[in-house]
Write a protein that holds these residues in place. Sequence first.
Motif, PDB file in Angstrom:
ATOM      1  N   LYS A   1       0.998  -1.129  -0.216  1.00 57.41           N
ATOM      2  CA  LYS A   1       0.016  -0.205   0.172  1.00 57.41           C
ATOM      3  C   LYS A   1       1.055   1.153  -0.035  1.00 57.41           C
ATOM      4  O   LYS A   1       0.530   2.109  -0.837  1.00 57.41           O
ATOM      5  N   LEU A   2       1.901   1.289   0.697  1.00 61.34           N
ATOM      6  CA  LEU A   2       2.885   2.484   0.775  1.00 61.34           C
ATOM      7  C   LEU A   2       3.467   2.631  -0.495  1.00 61.34           C
ATOM      8  O   LEU A   2       3.573   3.729  -1.178  1.00 61.34           O
ATOM      9  N   MET A   3       3.888   1.589  -1.195  1.00 60.35           N
ATOM     10  CA  MET A   3       4.378   1.684  -2.579  1.00 60.35           C
ATOM     11  C   MET A   3       3.400   2.272  -3.675  1.00 60.35           C
ATOM     12  O   MET A   3       3.772   3.051  -4.392  1.00 60.35           O
ATOM     13  N   GLY A   4       1.940   1.639  -3.574  1.00 60.52           N
ATOM     14  CA  GLY A   4       0.927   2.434  -4.374  1.00 60.52           C
ATOM     15  C   GLY A   4       0.776   3.762  -3.898  1.00 60.52           C
ATOM     16  O   GLY A   4       0.351   4.570  -4.774  1.00 60.52           O
ATOM     17  N   LEU A   5       1.150   4.117  -2.975  1.00 57.37           N
ATOM     18  CA  LEU A   5       0.940   5.677  -2.099  1.00 57.37           C
ATOM     19  C   LEU A   5       1.724   6.396  -2.657  1.00 57.37           C
ATOM     20  O   LEU A   5       1.501   7.849  -3.087  1.00 57.37           O
TER      21      LEU A   5
ATOM     22  N   GLN B   1      -1.265  14.709   2.710  1.00 57.58           N
ATOM     23  CA  GLN B   1      -0.087  14.836   1.894  1.00 57.58           C
ATOM     24  C   GLN B   1       1.268  14.421   2.719  1.00 57.58           C
ATOM     25  O   GLN B   1       1.984  13.836   1.995  1.00 57.58           O
ATOM     26  N   ARG B   2       1.162  14.486   3.979  1.00 60.87           N
ATOM     27  CA  ARG B   2       2.211  13.979   4.796  1.00 60.87           C
ATOM     28  C   ARG B   2       2.712  12.734   4.384  1.00 60.87           C
ATOM     29  O   ARG B   2       3.852  12.230   4.005  1.00 60.87           O
ATOM     30  N   GLU B   3       1.778  11.794   4.639  1.00 57.30           N
ATOM     31  CA  GLU B   3       1.887  10.116   4.285  1.00 57.30           C
ATOM     32  C   GLU B   3       2.483  10.096   2.872  1.00 57.30           C
ATOM     33  O   GLU B   3       3.139   9.310   2.547  1.00 57.30           O
TER      34      GLU B   3
ATOM     35  N   SER C   1       9.110   9.214  -0.304  1.00 57.24           N
ATOM     36  CA  SER C   1      10.610   9.343   0.119  1.00 57.24           C
ATOM     37  C   SER C   1      11.112   8.004   0.489  1.00 57.24           C
ATOM     38  O   SER C   1      12.500   7.853   0.110  1.00 57.24           O
ATOM     39  N   VAL C   2      10.629   7.211   1.306  1.00 51.43           N
ATOM     40  CA  VAL C   2      11.040   5.940   1.319  1.00 51.43           C
ATOM     41  C   VAL C   2      11.289   5.176   0.137  1.00 51.43           C
ATOM     42  O   VAL C   2      12.086   4.138   0.311  1.00 51.43           O
ATOM     43  N   GLN C   3      10.247   5.262  -0.542  1.00 54.67           N
ATOM     44  CA  GLN C   3      10.347   4.527  -1.843  1.00 54.67           C
ATOM     45  C   GLN C   3      11.462   4.794  -2.818  1.00 54.67           C
ATOM     46  O   GLN C   3      12.326   4.020  -3.120  1.00 54.67           O
TER      47      GLN C   3
ATOM     48  N   GLU D   1      -8.686   0.988  -0.464  1.00 56.85           N
ATOM     49  CA  GLU D   1      -8.541   2.132  -0.534  1.00 56.85           C
ATOM     50  C   GLU D   1      -8.629   2.691  -2.038  1.00 56.85           C
ATOM     51  O   GLU D   1      -8.167   1.922  -2.996  1.00 56.85           O
ATOM     52  N   SER D   2      -9.194   3.755  -2.298  1.00 53.88           N
ATOM     53  CA  SER D   2      -9.547   4.155  -3.702  1.00 53.88           C
ATOM     54  C   SER D   2      -8.258   4.381  -4.507  1.00 53.88           C
ATOM     55  O   SER D   2      -8.158   4.665  -5.566  1.00 53.88           O
ATOM     56  N   PHE D   3      -7.300   5.009  -3.840  1.00 54.04           N
ATOM     57  CA  PHE D   3      -6.000   5.129  -4.283  1.00 54.04           C
ATOM     58  C   PHE D   3      -5.123   3.946  -4.903  1.00 54.04           C
ATOM     59  O   PHE D   3      -4.198   4.179  -5.838  1.00 54.04           O
TER      60      PHE D   3
END
Length: 611
Positions: free
Chosen positions: A201-205, A267-269, A275-277, A449-451
């Motif tokens: 999910k983080l990668m997709g975000l 926007q922070r997340e 950044s981590v990606q 999640e829609s994103f």
Amino acid sequence: MAAILGISAFYHDSAAALVVDGKIIAAAQEERFTRKKHDESFPENAISYCLNEAKLTPAELDYVGFYDKPMLKFDRLLQTYTAYAPQGFWSFAKAMPQWLKQKLHLPKEIRKGLGGKFRKRIAFAEHHESHAASAFFPSPFDEAAILTVDGVGEWATASFGTGSGNRIQLSHELRFPHSLGMLYSAMTYYCGFKVNSGEYKLMGLAPYGQPVYIDQILDKLIDLKEDGSFRMDMSYFNYCQGLTMTSSRFHDLFGGLPRQPESKLTQREMDLAASVQLATEEIMLRMARHVHRQTGMKNLCLAGGVALNCVANGRLLREGPFERIWIQPAAGDAGGALGVALFIAHQMLNHERVPHPVLPQAASALGPEFDRDSIRNHLDSKQAVYTELSSNEELCQRVAQLIDQGNVVGWMQGRMEFGPRALGNRSILGDPRNREMQSKMNLKIKFRESFRPFAPSVLQEQASEYFDFPSDQESPYMLLVADVAEARRLPVETSSSVQGFDLLKQIRSEISAITHVDYSARLQTVDQDRHPLYHQLISEFHAQTGCPLLINTSFNVRGEPIVCTPEDAYRCFMGTNMDVLVVGQFLLLKEEQPEQPNRINQDYIDQFELD
């Protein structure tokens, strides 16, 4: 005959795999049978399936292998707790009961799990040795460099070496607590997602944000060297001594407490994810370049949980020094079961290994399949209304037509896939040209999640026409990201005021449902050798519409494992707003079913833990 059972258990994604005379016979994750996502219990159901597939009993096995060395892992835990004492007491107190009851007695647990009928040798490989074996031995290469990267095994968090013929040799490793997997999981936790399942999910975000925190990561969190090795400043982290991933110092650095799960994403997340990606990609590129310099190999094999980061893999392919890359489809802990079985077969027993461009992993279709009679009997028991089609040609023509008409199709065929990706055997399919399909499938079918982006399955022979992807390269396991080709893109008005999830509203290409906000797509190339029926379906869709690709997402809802049986598929179909179900030669339309059509079954959704 040498029959070898490989097992991974008790940590994350338990699984079993069976190898006979060096050939992969079967492999499956325990979660698919128990319906408990990431089930870490002893994989008795997966073992039973593997043995049944080969018509073997436990007594007929020659070896059983376990994918890591529990005593070495216990040594690491004790040393870590001692180093952080007394801070790590509560973490220590939580971990010890299972270790003392179960993990320190694995031979006994394994023999018990096999009904007391296996009395031969149990072999234990090191964790990254299992990953490396799973990466190289099924690969199409006679020789290759090997790179494994994950959270942590016993002590190693990354390793590299080489494979040649039927041998692998690991020469270097990075050690705990310095871990790329842990760094990514720490940010996953901080952004409010579940560790060990929310990383994708983080990668997709990430594409929704900007890497504005990259300097903080590289200047404060880690000291990164040119060869890809690094040391972490552990004052920012809490996973060595506590029950959380990040410390108060981490929270101060990034401006606040971790996001509460299920709360609004800001926007922070998005910027933290970006950044981590970016940091992950840079570390993986440096590691790959160093491995290339050290080994001189032209091919690279990858495994370990970080190898599921398909965005980083795509950059490795485009910008890295290796000519060809092969990634184990079950790159995480589940793949360790396959790795240890192959390690015993080739490294210990010296079975010949013959590299092949498709075999031995084939389509990673190593799980259960169901014949026509068993499917029909289940559907009849539910009083389901169905049409039984007489041929694959008729089936593909009808399904392609239904997808073109805007229907979402649950598609269950052949053997279940091994690994986290549905590759055309346990998939939900849709029309990638449909501008409403991405949000429809996320919110009304997957309940997520829609994103979240969707992946395309594209005919291998047409892939380079739709994506910036070399015509001689394959991505059969959906583990590489490529950009949508310029010729397929549509003009988009650029404005600094359009940020975050507002980017979703912009139509970016003629295949908009699979085009992420940065024009990327997680690509699966489909060829006739690995996926004959799936290739036939996409070819028929191409003939009817001129579009040689489909949306392919896993056949499950959020919090549920991918479906295994006809019963699982039917329950998911009736519990969601899916329009069509295809199981084998049987086609069901939602509107014709005796239960209330097009109504979300909340009881079905509530039974799964949302993550």
